[in-house]
Design an enzyme around this catalytic site. Structure first.
Site, PDB file in Angstrom:
ATOM      1  N   VAL A  20      -5.444   0.283   2.950  1.00  0.00           N
ATOM      2  CA  VAL A  20      -5.603  -1.167   2.859  1.00  0.00           C
ATOM      3  C   VAL A  20      -6.809  -1.504   1.972  1.00  0.00           C
ATOM      4  CG1 VAL A  20      -6.197  -3.245   4.182  1.00  0.00           C
ATOM      5  CG2 VAL A  20      -4.432  -1.667   5.027  1.00  0.00           C
ATOM      6  N   GLU A  22       0.833  -1.214   0.000  1.00  0.00           N
ATOM      7  CA  GLU A  22       0.000   0.000   0.000  1.00  0.00           C
ATOM      8  C   GLU A  22       0.860   1.253   0.000  1.00  0.00           C
ATOM      9  OE1 GLU A  22      -1.597   1.848   3.384  1.00  0.00           O
ATOM     10  OE2 GLU A  22      -1.190   0.152   4.718  1.00  0.00           O
ATOM     11  N   LYS A  39      -3.197  -1.562  15.803  1.00  0.00           N
ATOM     12  CA  LYS A  39      -2.729  -0.764  16.943  1.00  0.00           C
ATOM     13  C   LYS A  39      -3.827  -0.657  17.979  1.00  0.00           C
ATOM     14  CE  LYS A  39       0.499   2.438  14.799  1.00  0.00           C
ATOM     15  NZ  LYS A  39       0.366   2.303  13.355  1.00  0.00           N
ATOM     16  N   LYS A  59      -5.340  10.587   0.685  1.00  0.00           N
ATOM     17  CA  LYS A  59      -5.554   9.250   1.251  1.00  0.00           C
ATOM     18  C   LYS A  59      -6.784   8.643   0.575  1.00  0.00           C
ATOM     19  CE  LYS A  59      -6.980   7.142   5.635  1.00  0.00           C
ATOM     20  NZ  LYS A  59      -7.266   7.397   7.058  1.00  0.00           N
TER      21      LYS A  59
HETATM   22  N1  PSU Z   1      -2.782   1.584  10.658  1.00  0.00           N
HETATM   23  C1  PSU Z   1      -1.463   1.711  10.836  1.00  0.00           C
HETATM   24  N2  PSU Z   1      -0.728   2.397   9.911  1.00  0.00           N
HETATM   25  C2  PSU Z   1      -1.302   2.933   8.794  1.00  0.00           C
HETATM   26  C3  PSU Z   1      -2.707   2.764   8.613  1.00  0.00           C
HETATM   27  C4  PSU Z   1      -3.391   2.084   9.567  1.00  0.00           C
HETATM   28  O1  PSU Z   1      -0.944   1.217  11.821  1.00  0.00           O
HETATM   29  O2  PSU Z   1      -0.600   3.567   7.980  1.00  0.00           O
HETATM   30  C5  PSU Z   1      -3.360   3.294   7.376  1.00  0.00           C
HETATM   31  C6  PSU Z   1      -3.631   2.158   6.386  1.00  0.00           C
HETATM   32  O3  PSU Z   1      -3.480   2.654   5.069  1.00  0.00           O
HETATM   33  C7  PSU Z   1      -5.091   1.827   6.664  1.00  0.00           C
HETATM   34  C8  PSU Z   1      -5.644   3.194   6.953  1.00  0.00           C
HETATM   35  O4  PSU Z   1      -5.745   1.216   5.576  1.00  0.00           O
HETATM   36  O5  PSU Z   1      -4.638   3.834   7.725  1.00  0.00           O
HETATM   37  C9  PSU Z   1      -6.955   3.116   7.711  1.00  0.00           C
HETATM   38  O6  PSU Z   1      -7.505   4.393   7.769  1.00  0.00           O
HETATM   39  P1  PSU Z   1      -9.014   4.565   8.301  1.00  0.00           P
HETATM   40  O7  PSU Z   1      -8.936   4.217   9.762  1.00  0.00           O
HETATM   41  O8  PSU Z   1      -9.314   6.019   8.053  1.00  0.00           O
HETATM   42  O9  PSU Z   1      -9.878   3.645   7.500  1.00  0.00           O
END
Ligand code: PSU
Ligand code: MN
Length: 305
Positions: free
Chosen positions: A106, A25, A159, A86
């Site tokens: 992702v 990604e 996380k 993003k």
């Molecule tokens: N979690 C991490 N590092 C990241 C991301 C998530 O530990 O860089 C990024 C990934 O690209 C994931 C996105 O798909 O954040 C999720 O964002 P959201 O919670 O806005 O869907």
């Protein structure tokens, strides 16, 4: 072939030769790590995959195309550009039709990988159900994508900025299997232990590949989470990271951070509050995931669909 796809020469050659390919990604590059460590890490991760006998395909949206495999200059532009967007499932048509520069999450990377015929995708951590989601409704689109799109996602768990228990419940409801590698527990990204178990521990790439092939041969569409803990000597101390995450969450709340800004805000604050030490752990776990993902792609390639 899909008219939006543009393969790099390296990935095009791999496809012709029938070599295993691993998707990567780009939101982790644009929004997950600072420049220039982001570009440096992206190159190192690609090399880990090559050294393990597979071909890396970093995915981003550039000039109205889904670029599958990035040239060095494209990686540099993406990593250095402060205004890369993003891109999750919702954002793909906008960024493509407007010709904007986009970094895929992702969810979006899974969509693009499936279009490109790539079965394995390596990242750091997936998105999930946020703490307090019962009032904010903040659940990452990554989880719905795992429910529907048939790509195996190698990660170091999620996380603890998220509600890990609810994330696993959501995945169970949607029939997404969560595998673990080398331990029964589901890892928590910076640390090896989340306090939750994965569904199935499968240590070898061959076993993981058999599981994934079996799922898809049954006609069970959707992804598989392959959770791989950070190497022990690179993990952070749980007490330290927990209090820092609590502080970052409180600040996000006080500053009314919402929507797609939440995850990048938390990641950036955690990096600042750990004095950059979380970044070293982050880099180490992604490289370790790249090794596991490359081996899985090689094993899957031996069991052609
Ligand atoms: N979690 C991490 N590092 C990241 C991301 C998530 O530990 O860089 C990024 C990934 O690209 C994931 C996105 O798909 O954040 C999720 O964002 P959201 O919670 O806005 O869907
Ligand atoms: Mn969200």
């Amino acid at each position: 072939m899909h008219s939006f796809l543009l393969f790099s020469p390296e990935v095009a050659a791999a496809r012709t030769a029938g070599k295993p390919v691993v998707a990567l990604e780009s939101t982790i590059i644009s929004h997950g790590m600072p420049y220039p460590q982001n570009v440096h890490t992206a190159r190192e991760v690609e090399q880990v995959i090559r050294d393990a006998g597979a071909v890396p395909a970093t995915i981003a949206i550039i000039g109205g195309k889904i670029c599958v495999g990035l040239l060095d200059a494209q990686l540099e532009t993406l990593g250095a550009s402060p205004d890369a967007i993003k891109v999750s499932r919702r954002d793909l048509p906008y960024v493509l039709s407007q010709g904007r520069l986009g970094a895929t999450t992702v969810a979006a990377t899974m969509i693009c990988a499936e279009l490109a015929g790539i079965e394995v995708f390596v990242t750091g951590g997936i998105g999930g159900v946020h703490r307090g989601a019962e009032t904010s409704f903040d659940i990452s689109a990554d989880l719905q994508e795992l429910a529907h799109t048939s790509v195996a996602v190698v990660c170091a768990g999620v996380k603890s900025i998220l509600d890990i228990g609810l994330t696993l419940e959501y995945l169970e409801t949607h029939g997404v299997p969560v595998l673990s590698v080398g331990q029964p527990g589901f890892p928590a990204f910076f640390t090896r232990d989340s306090g939750y178990k994965a569904d199935f521990q499968l240590d070898s790439a061959e076993e993981q590949a058999s599981f994934i092939r079996t799922k898809w041969q049954l006609g069970l569409q959707g992804g598989v989470v392959v959770s791989n803990p950070v190497p022990a000597d690179e993990a952070m101390a749980p007490d330290e990271i927990d209090s820092i995450i609590a502080q970052a969450l409180q600040e996000a709340d006080q500053q009314n951070v919402a929507g797609k800004q939440v995850t990048p805000f938390l990641l950036a604050r955690i990096k600042e509050l750990t004095g950059g030490r979380s970044l070293a752990t982050n880099i180490a776990l992604v490289k370790h995931n790249a090794l596991v993902g490359a081996r899985l792609a090689v094993a899957l390639n031996h069991k052609a669909a």
